[in-house]
Design a protein around this motif. Sequence first.
Motif, PDB file in Angstrom:
ATOM      1  N   TRP A 107       0.850  -1.196   0.000  1.00 20.60           N
ATOM      2  CA  TRP A 107       0.000   0.000   0.000  1.00 20.60           C
ATOM      3  C   TRP A 107       0.882   1.241   0.000  1.00 20.60           C
ATOM      4  N   LYS A 108       0.753   2.076  -1.019  1.00 26.46           N
ATOM      5  CA  LYS A 108       1.583   3.261  -1.181  1.00 26.46           C
ATOM      6  C   LYS A 108       0.690   4.496  -1.303  1.00 26.46           C
ATOM      7  N   PRO A 109       0.192   5.040  -0.190  1.00 28.31           N
ATOM      8  CA  PRO A 109      -0.699   6.197  -0.266  1.00 28.31           C
ATOM      9  C   PRO A 109       0.015   7.482  -0.643  1.00 28.31           C
ATOM     10  N   GLY A 110       1.343   7.480  -0.536  1.00 27.69           N
ATOM     11  CA  GLY A 110       2.095   8.680  -0.908  1.00 27.69           C
ATOM     12  C   GLY A 110       2.076   9.763   0.150  1.00 27.69           C
ATOM     13  N   ILE A 111       1.710   9.441   1.369  1.00 28.57           N
ATOM     14  CA  ILE A 111       1.677  10.407   2.470  1.00 28.57           C
ATOM     15  C   ILE A 111       2.904  10.183   3.344  1.00 28.57           C
ATOM     16  N   THR A 112       3.681  11.230   3.512  1.00 24.30           N
ATOM     17  CA  THR A 112       4.936  11.129   4.257  1.00 24.30           C
ATOM     18  C   THR A 112       5.023  12.230   5.300  1.00 24.30           C
ATOM     19  N   PHE A 113       5.538  11.865   6.475  1.00 27.49           N
ATOM     20  CA  PHE A 113       5.758  12.833   7.544  1.00 27.49           C
ATOM     21  C   PHE A 113       7.259  13.062   7.681  1.00 27.49           C
ATOM     22  N   ASN A 114       7.645  14.331   7.732  1.00 24.47           N
ATOM     23  CA  ASN A 114       9.054  14.669   7.919  1.00 24.47           C
ATOM     24  C   ASN A 114       9.289  14.910   9.397  1.00 24.47           C
ATOM     25  N   VAL A 115       9.972  13.981  10.032  1.00 24.00           N
ATOM     26  CA  VAL A 115      10.240  14.080  11.466  1.00 24.00           C
ATOM     27  C   VAL A 115      11.733  14.346  11.657  1.00 24.00           C
ATOM     28  N   TYR A 116      12.064  15.600  11.841  1.00 21.05           N
ATOM     29  CA  TYR A 116      13.446  16.009  12.049  1.00 21.05           C
ATOM     30  C   TYR A 116      14.378  15.451  10.979  1.00 21.05           C
ATOM     31  N   GLY A 117      13.961  15.591   9.734  1.00 21.14           N
ATOM     32  CA  GLY A 117      14.781  15.146   8.614  1.00 21.14           C
ATOM     33  C   GLY A 117      14.588  13.708   8.216  1.00 21.14           C
ATOM     34  N   THR A 118      13.834  12.935   8.980  1.00 22.24           N
ATOM     35  CA  THR A 118      13.562  11.536   8.670  1.00 22.24           C
ATOM     36  C   THR A 118      12.167  11.410   8.072  1.00 22.24           C
ATOM     37  N   HIS A 119      12.070  10.818   6.902  1.00 15.58           N
ATOM     38  CA  HIS A 119      10.791  10.666   6.223  1.00 15.58           C
ATOM     39  C   HIS A 119      10.122   9.374   6.682  1.00 15.58           C
ATOM     40  N   VAL A 120       8.977   9.513   7.309  1.00 19.27           N
ATOM     41  CA  VAL A 120       8.202   8.386   7.812  1.00 19.27           C
ATOM     42  C   VAL A 120       6.921   8.291   7.001  1.00 19.27           C
ATOM     43  N   GLU A 121       6.721   7.165   6.328  1.00 22.69           N
ATOM     44  CA  GLU A 121       5.559   7.007   5.464  1.00 22.69           C
ATOM     45  C   GLU A 121       4.363   6.483   6.253  1.00 22.69           C
ATOM     46  N   LEU A 122       3.180   6.908   5.810  1.00 22.32           N
ATOM     47  CA  LEU A 122       1.947   6.587   6.527  1.00 22.32           C
ATOM     48  C   LEU A 122       1.762   5.090   6.700  1.00 22.32           C
ATOM     49  N   GLN A 123       2.078   4.301   5.676  1.00 25.65           N
ATOM     50  CA  GLN A 123       1.845   2.863   5.760  1.00 25.65           C
ATOM     51  C   GLN A 123       2.701   2.210   6.849  1.00 25.65           C
ATOM     52  N   TRP A 124       3.864   2.795   7.139  1.00 23.38           N
ATOM     53  CA  TRP A 124       4.697   2.251   8.203  1.00 23.38           C
ATOM     54  C   TRP A 124       4.056   2.501   9.569  1.00 23.38           C
ATOM     55  N   VAL A 125       3.489   3.689   9.731  1.00 22.55           N
ATOM     56  CA  VAL A 125       2.810   4.016  10.989  1.00 22.55           C
ATOM     57  C   VAL A 125       1.609   3.091  11.186  1.00 22.55           C
ATOM     58  N   VAL A 126       0.832   2.906  10.109  1.00 24.82           N
ATOM     59  CA  VAL A 126      -0.341   2.026  10.185  1.00 24.82           C
ATOM     60  C   VAL A 126       0.082   0.612  10.541  1.00 24.82           C
ATOM     61  N   ARG A 127       1.154   0.135   9.940  1.00 26.64           N
ATOM     62  CA  ARG A 127       1.656  -1.214  10.237  1.00 26.64           C
ATOM     63  C   ARG A 127       1.973  -1.363  11.719  1.00 26.64           C
ATOM     64  N   ASP A 128       2.702  -0.414  12.276  1.00 23.67           N
ATOM     65  CA  ASP A 128       3.106  -0.529  13.677  1.00 23.67           C
ATOM     66  C   ASP A 128       1.907  -0.435  14.611  1.00 23.67           C
ATOM     67  N   VAL A 129       0.949   0.424  14.287  1.00 19.66           N
ATOM     68  CA  VAL A 129      -0.263   0.520  15.105  1.00 19.66           C
ATOM     69  C   VAL A 129      -1.039  -0.789  15.062  1.00 19.66           C
ATOM     70  N   LEU A 130      -1.137  -1.385  13.879  1.00 18.86           N
ATOM     71  CA  LEU A 130      -1.836  -2.658  13.751  1.00 18.86           C
ATOM     72  C   LEU A 130      -1.132  -3.762  14.545  1.00 18.86           C
ATOM     73  N   LEU A 131       0.187  -3.771  14.518  1.00 22.37           N
ATOM     74  CA  LEU A 131       0.935  -4.801  15.238  1.00 22.37           C
ATOM     75  C   LEU A 131       0.710  -4.686  16.748  1.00 22.37           C
ATOM     76  N   VAL A 132       0.739  -3.475  17.264  1.00 22.96           N
ATOM     77  CA  VAL A 132       0.479  -3.286  18.692  1.00 22.96           C
ATOM     78  C   VAL A 132      -0.955  -3.705  19.020  1.00 22.96           C
ATOM     79  N   ALA A 133      -1.904  -3.335  18.150  1.00 22.34           N
ATOM     80  CA  ALA A 133      -3.308  -3.690  18.383  1.00 22.34           C
ATOM     81  C   ALA A 133      -3.496  -5.207  18.398  1.00 22.34           C
ATOM     82  N   LEU A 134      -2.841  -5.911  17.487  1.00 17.76           N
ATOM     83  CA  LEU A 134      -2.949  -7.365  17.447  1.00 17.76           C
ATOM     84  C   LEU A 134      -2.384  -7.998  18.717  1.00 17.76           C
ATOM     85  N   ALA A 135      -1.273  -7.449  19.220  1.00 17.19           N
ATOM     86  CA  ALA A 135      -0.708  -7.960  20.469  1.00 17.19           C
ATOM     87  C   ALA A 135      -1.671  -7.743  21.629  1.00 17.19           C
TER      88      ALA A 135
END
Length: 483
Positions: free
Chosen positions: A284-312
């Motif tokens: 999934w490539k929504p093309g939404i990126t957050f710039n966090v102090y020079g580091t580009h964090v893509e939306l799908q990565w955030v969603v993945r980590d939230v889902l993993l915590v939720a599953l746990a």
Amino acid sequence: MAAQRRAMVFVLGSAFALALPLLSTSPALAAAGVPVLDGARLSPLWALPFLGMLLSIALFPLLAGHFWHHHYGKVALFWALVFAVPFAATYGPAATAYEVVHTALLEYIPFIILLFALFTVSGGVLVTGNLKGTPEVNTAILAIGTLIASLIGTTGASMVLIRPLLRANDDRRHNVHTVVFFIFLVSNIGGSLTPLGDPPLFLGFLKGVNFFWTTTHLLHDTAVIAGILLVAFYLLDRYLYAREEAGVRLPDPTPRTEGLGLRGAQNLPLLGGIIGAILLSALWKPGITFNVYGTHVELQWVVRDVLLVALALVSLAITPAIVRERNGFDWEPIMEVAKLFAAIFLTIIPVIAILKAGSRGAFSPLVDLVTGPDGQPVNVWYFWLTGTLSSFLDNAPTYLVFFNLAGGDPHQLMGPLAVTLEAISAGAVFMGAMTYIGNAPNFMVLSIARHRGVKMPSFFGYMGWSIVFLVPCFALLTVLYFL
């Protein structure tokens, strides 16, 4: 429940602790850009904190076991500060904050969240019944674990099967070799056939390597090395079992009063959900990126980590406490991994930077070995250098370093340079079994086995096992596929 809450708070808190510089960094500074570390300018002395961390893991359990058991977190913090404080004084707080944030957001936090999810969900799957740890049964468990490691990951397979294996052998005098070969096969080699199996292959998938490329190109490598190790294990276990049968057996602490079965099956769909979350982040490539102090964090990565915590969390909610209790489940292994690997991920920053600098960096003699005089890749060195470094560094960034050294073009690497990519992939996955820190499941299995009373070998003692049994297999693979 209190211990469970403390462990969850610690693991997730330690994941986000590396991102604390964000709280003290002004948006203006972030927007203005931050200096990027140039590995070509770094002295090899910056690798000393990482070396100190490795030696601490290797020597403290052997020389000061009681101290290490109670204070390993403080030792890890010490080496993290030995790196961070001089680095900040030399290159400035902005550069240090950028490197810490980059490592935290793109490497450590996803790493520990994935391990936390797999550890929690698989810890709710209980294989009931106490199998008799005969050579045939032990070999069958290792073979099954090797097969499923590419489906649910080396961490998932290790956490599901290590406890049944330990229970099956808890009345045997000789059981160390069983855990060692489990680490070889289930925690490492079995994860070589899909991007789901091991983090380096997943990074290759994100870079454009086809999902089933490793299945087709590493199948023969995996079959050769797994076949040899399973036969070697069976012969060794048969010899030791015969010696035990002729002597006085230990009393079985878990008598065989229950038939073979499965409890906690409601966690199996959750394991599938973990796989789905990982695939979602890649496809999934929504093309939404957050710039966090020079580091580009893509939306799908955030969603993945939230889902993993939720599953746990869902696993914790729907799994009866008795299932985890009978599984011998506790939070210490994941807490130990979280603390130690936080320091490893920090102290490894300059080491990876120097390697990425290639021939311009302090480690150029190593890097130059992978290219011949005619400019063509030397596949033997790609295999051995990727593997050797993956034995001591995190194998995922090591894979990326050599992937990029080979050109970084997935189409070229899957085509004319397919053997080179095979060498890089095999080295990163297979040689992660050489040390306890080569792959995260190694350390988790070690921790669980020690808590169950298995007298596991020291860091160097384990390397003795790997040198004897793994290095000849790697030499054979070299002759068969990479010369």
